[in-house]
Design an enzyme around this catalytic site. Structure first.
Site, PDB file in Angstrom:
ATOM      1  N   HIS A 109       0.809  -1.221   0.000  1.00 17.36           N
ATOM      2  CA  HIS A 109       0.000   0.000   0.000  1.00 17.36           C
ATOM      3  C   HIS A 109       0.840   1.267   0.000  1.00 17.36           C
ATOM      4  CE1 HIS A 109      -2.671  -3.020   2.082  1.00 17.36           C
ATOM      5  NE2 HIS A 109      -3.277  -2.769   0.939  1.00 17.36           N
ATOM      6  N   HIS A 141       5.457   7.091   6.234  1.00 21.48           N
ATOM      7  CA  HIS A 141       5.076   6.515   4.936  1.00 21.48           C
ATOM      8  C   HIS A 141       4.588   7.638   4.035  1.00 21.48           C
ATOM      9  CE1 HIS A 141       1.207   6.524   7.129  1.00 21.48           C
ATOM     10  NE2 HIS A 141       0.741   6.903   5.956  1.00 21.48           N
ATOM     11  N   HIS A 143       2.046   8.940   0.470  1.00 21.62           N
ATOM     12  CA  HIS A 143       0.918   8.781  -0.460  1.00 21.62           C
ATOM     13  C   HIS A 143       1.288   9.554  -1.721  1.00 21.62           C
ATOM     14  CE1 HIS A 143      -1.742   7.178   2.738  1.00 21.62           C
ATOM     15  NE2 HIS A 143      -1.000   7.952   3.500  1.00 21.62           N
ATOM     16  N   HIS A 166       3.395  11.112   5.759  1.00 20.46           N
ATOM     17  CA  HIS A 166       2.780  11.002   7.082  1.00 20.46           C
ATOM     18  C   HIS A 166       3.786  10.455   8.088  1.00 20.46           C
ATOM     19  CE1 HIS A 166      -1.499  10.758   5.180  1.00 20.46           C
ATOM     20  NE2 HIS A 166      -1.082  12.012   5.334  1.00 20.46           N
ATOM     21  N   THR A 254      -6.221   7.132   7.317  1.00 21.32           N
ATOM     22  CA  THR A 254      -6.743   7.215   5.947  1.00 21.32           C
ATOM     23  C   THR A 254      -6.679   5.870   5.239  1.00 21.32           C
ATOM     24  OG1 THR A 254      -4.601   7.849   5.020  1.00 21.32           O
ATOM     25  CG2 THR A 254      -6.050   9.642   5.772  1.00 21.32           C
ATOM     26  N   THR A 255      -6.382   4.826   5.991  1.00 23.78           N
ATOM     27  CA  THR A 255      -6.419   3.457   5.466  1.00 23.78           C
ATOM     28  C   THR A 255      -7.264   2.617   6.420  1.00 23.78           C
ATOM     29  OG1 THR A 255      -4.378   2.946   6.665  1.00 23.78           O
ATOM     30  CG2 THR A 255      -4.163   3.576   4.340  1.00 23.78           C
TER      31      THR A 255
HETATM   32 ZN   LIG Z   1      -0.903   7.890   5.466  1.00 25.06          ZN
END
Ligand SMILES: [Zn+2]
Length: 312
Positions: A109, A141, A143, A166, A254-255
């Site tokens: 992801h 991580h 996005h 993030h 957000t996941t």
């Molecule tokens: Zn994130």
């Protein structure tokens, strides 16, 4: 059993990690038992999230992701925000070197890096802002979009950016709980959001970020991992952005499972970063061996939440 091989591919060995009471020694460095335990907890969190993908930008996710009323990301609009007097974010140990090596993982992801304590043994942490306590850095991580789309999660004044980083922190009042366990509490987590803007030319001052991005070609397949060695501190991830201006609000992961446990702090200043580095993200692959691109969730309803803005 070849310990070296198993240390390198800790996923293959994750069932055995609990039994590891000693440091996992590699050829020229070692992972501490504490860091291995953190890696395992992070992997467990990923497994608990179940199968999900970004095919529909999260619109097909279920549970709290679908029913929650304090979801993230959102559009952060200055004209709708409360411009109020808020303390600045205080960074503790952000300039202290971390224990290394760091392990960077393609979890299908995102590119995720669990952050160990500093070499002095304390963790990098944040307080101030509207944070309900002191929060320790746990992982970082990203996005992102694709060659022809921007991939930030939050928008600022209707504008999306190329990448959003993030840095996930956990409230010290839940020191004995994992990140996943702490996400059951509304004050469990704090995430710092940093927007990246793609720039055509190399930029010299992003030493720490370059270490992470230069390792991306080594984690292209799903579940591959690599190590980053040498000097590294969490503050390097922020580059030279101004941290005195930010939006802050109560939201969610957000996941999946989209737990509503996050005090968000999203900096207004944008980090300029070379397009050639950002492009390395687009080469990562998901669990279906497809390009891992457009890894952002759709904007969510604000639902009468207060968005606060700290102005310099
Ligand atoms: Zn994130």
């Amino acid at each position: 059993m070849n310990l070296l091989k198993h240390c390198k591919d800790f996923r293959l060995m994750h069932l055995h990690l609990l039994a590891l009471s000693f440091a996992c020694v590699l050829a020229d460095f070692e992972l501490t038992a504490e860091y291995l335990s953190d890696l395992k907890a992070d992997e467990a969190l990923e497994i608990a999230a179940g199968e999900y993908n970004y095919d529909n930008q999260g619109n097909d996710w279920t549970g709290t992701c679908a029913s929650g009323q304090k979801q993230s990301p959102i559009d952060l609009i200055y004209d709708d925000a409360d411009v109020v007097s808020i303390p600045r974010i205080r960074f503790q140990n952000y300039n202290q070197q971390l224990q290394t090596p760091l392990v960077l993982v393609n979890n299908g992801h995102t590119a995720n890096m669990v952050l160990p304590p500093t070499r002095r043994g304390e963790r990098a942490s944040i307080s101030g802002g509207l944070l309900p306590g002191v929060f320790e850095a746990q992982s970082v991580h990203f996005h992102w979009g694709s060659a022809n789309s921007k991939g930030s999660e939050h928008a600022i004044n209707f504008e999306r950016y190329d990448v959003e980083m993030h840095i996930v922190h956990k409230n010290t009042r839940y020191a004995n709980l994992s990140v996943g366990e702490a996400s059951a509490f509304s004050d469990g987590l704090a995430v710092l959001g940093v927007m990246f803007r793609a720039r055509p030319r190399p930029i010299s001052q992003h030493y720490g970020l370059n270490k992470v991005f230069n390792a991306l070609p080594r984690i292209i397949p799903y579940q591959s991992n690599t190590t980053i060695t040498g000097m590294f501190n969490v503050g390097q991830l922020l580059g030279n952005i101004v941290t005195g201006e930010f939006y802050t609000y109560q939201g969610s992961l957000t996941t999946p499972d989209c737990a509503e446990s996050v005090t968000w702090t999203v900096f207004k200043d944008v980090l300029d970063y070379p397009n050639a580095q950002i492009a390395k993200l687009w080469n990562l692959q998901d669990s279906r061996s497809r390009p891992l691109i457009n890894t952002y969730r759709e904007l969510q309803d604000i639902n009468n939440r207060t968005i606060s803005f700290r102005q310099l």
